[in-house]
Enzyme design. Structure first.
Site, PDB file in Angstrom:
ATOM      1  N   SER A 174     -12.378 -36.749   1.350  1.00 33.88           N
ATOM      2  CA  SER A 174     -11.383 -37.806   1.474  1.00 33.88           C
ATOM      3  C   SER A 174     -12.061 -39.179   1.578  1.00 33.88           C
ATOM      4  O   SER A 174     -12.883 -39.511   0.732  1.00 33.88           O
ATOM      5  CB  SER A 174     -10.480 -37.499   2.674  1.00 33.88           C
ATOM      6  N   ASP A 275      -2.446 -31.960  -3.667  1.00 28.84           N
ATOM      7  CA  ASP A 275      -2.935 -33.231  -3.110  1.00 28.84           C
ATOM      8  C   ASP A 275      -2.391 -34.379  -3.950  1.00 28.84           C
ATOM      9  O   ASP A 275      -2.630 -34.422  -5.155  1.00 28.84           O
ATOM     10  CB  ASP A 275      -4.474 -33.209  -3.139  1.00 28.84           C
ATOM     11  N   HIS A 305      -4.384 -31.342   0.624  1.00 31.39           N
ATOM     12  CA  HIS A 305      -5.453 -32.245   1.031  1.00 31.39           C
ATOM     13  C   HIS A 305      -6.042 -31.715   2.347  1.00 31.39           C
ATOM     14  O   HIS A 305      -5.300 -31.316   3.232  1.00 31.39           O
ATOM     15  CB  HIS A 305      -4.893 -33.659   1.237  1.00 31.39           C
TER      16      HIS A 305
END
Ligand SMILES: *[C@@H]1O[C@H](CO)[C@@H](O)[C@H](O)[C@H]1NC(C)=O
Ligand SMILES: *[C@@H]1O[C@H](CO)[C@@H](O)[C@H](O)[C@H]1NC(C)=O
Length: 336
Positions: A174, A275, A305
């Site tokens: 991320s 995601d 995610h």
């Protein structure tokens, strides 16, 4: 009316769902109206793992300070059951959390790094970089790059003799993967004394742009990542007055850094089918390819995610195996 959750979320175990709701509510509660984060409140329900001098899962850990004036430090994960004549690659890890949240001692990140160190095996170094909104861009990138310089220049007490800094990987998920990318091309422009970045594990990198992508619209109210939340995170990360087409966000856009002539490590990009950021991540993969870089795309159609933080999800162990194979594959090209 039938529940329409299936279009924005896969079927998840109850344990994962509970934790995700907990995190979602938590992130909402700690954000103040004036754009700051209530860190005191956050610390009250923050789940921390202490360091373990006695090995757990064959890994011992210590925290090492780089620069106390900016609270820059890292957690070092050392495999203890590996014979000392086995050369270990070094994985420098940047955690996610939108540049604003979490630390290497967060329970789930500690567990993931321990898992990677044990499974690969490798020495893992998980960096505690400064967070927004207290510290905006480029604090995070600077902390990342300065950590590499520190590791290159410093003889550390207790650093395993069989860890090879000339076989270094950058890894991040991320926001941490966004950070790793930045550090990767900065590292490509300098000569370190002994450290060499040879590979990058880019897990669901956090990128953005003013224009919405199809996956962002389709999964706008998805799990963990929502447009409202990511807009806020970019706003408190970017210099005042900048928008999401800044090169740190829209990394493949017209303001993109030209990396064609820069040394850039072989990369694996991990993408999840649930995601909202997936379109940008595939674009990142294409852009790296267009720029002449060695890159591989790993798709998990059912992954949300941050799936790798939840060992109960099957993709988490698939990822561990994939990352291990990648590290071995790249290391083999460089080992003496
Ligand atoms: C935001 O609000 C908190 C609590 O009300 C306060 O302590 C803090 O100083 C405020 N910060 C800014 C930048 O306004
Ligand atoms: C990147 O920025 C340009 C404008 O500067 C825009 O046209 C493009 O859509 C952006 N890309 C993404 C994926 O947001």
């Amino acid at each position: 009316m039938p529940k329409k959750t299936s279009t924005v979320s896969p079927v998840l175990p109850w344990k994962t769902r509970i934790l995700l709701s907990f995190v979602t509510v938590g992130m909402y509660l700690v954000r103040r109206r004036n754009g700051t984060i209530n860190r005191r409140l956050l610390n009250m329900f923050y789940l921390k793992n202490p360091t373990t001098n006695k090995p757990q899962q064959g890994i011992k850990t210590t925290d090492i300070t780089i620069d106390s004036t900016r609270n820059l430090w890292f957690r070092l994960f050392i495999p203890t059951i590996i014979s000392s004549d086995v050369v270990l690659p070094v994985i420098i890890f940047f955690h996610g959390g939108g540049f604003a949240f979490l630390n290497p001692d967060f329970k789930y990140y500690d567990n993931v790094c321990r898992g990677i160190a044990c499974n690969t095996p490798a020495v893992v170094i998980s960096i505690n970089y400064r967070l927004s909104p207290e510290h905006r861009l480029p604090s995070q990138y600077d902390d990342g790059f300065d950590s590499l310089k520190f590791l290159d220049e410093t003889e550390l007490d207790g650093f395993p003799a069989n860890a090879d800094l000339s076989m270094c990987f950058l890894a991040g998920d991320s926001a941490g993967a966004n950070l790793a990318h930045n550090v990767a091309y900065r590292a490509g422009e300098v000569e370190f004394r002994r450290l060499k970045v040879i590979g990058q594990i880019s897990i669901q990198p956090f990128f953005g742009g003013e224009e919405r992508t199809a996956s962002e619209i389709r999964l706008a109210n998805g799990v963990l990542v929502t447009l409202k939340r990511t807009d806020w995170l970019w706003k408190v990360f970017l210099p005042e007055g900048e928008n999401r087409d800044h090169e740190a966000v829209n990394v493949t856009g017209p303001r993109a850094v030209d990396i064609r002539g820069v040394k850039y490590p072989e990369t694996m990009v991990v993408v999840g089918g649930f995601d909202p950021l997936q379109d940008r991540q595939r674009e990142f993969y294409d852009w790296l390819k267009r720029s002449g870089k060695e890159v591989k795309l790993i798709e998990y159609p059912n992954a949300i995610h941050a799936f790798y933080l939840f060992p109960e999800l099957p993709e988490a162990s698939q990822f561990m195996q994939e990352a291990k194979d990648f590290v071995h594959h790249v290391s083999a090209k460089f080992s003496k």
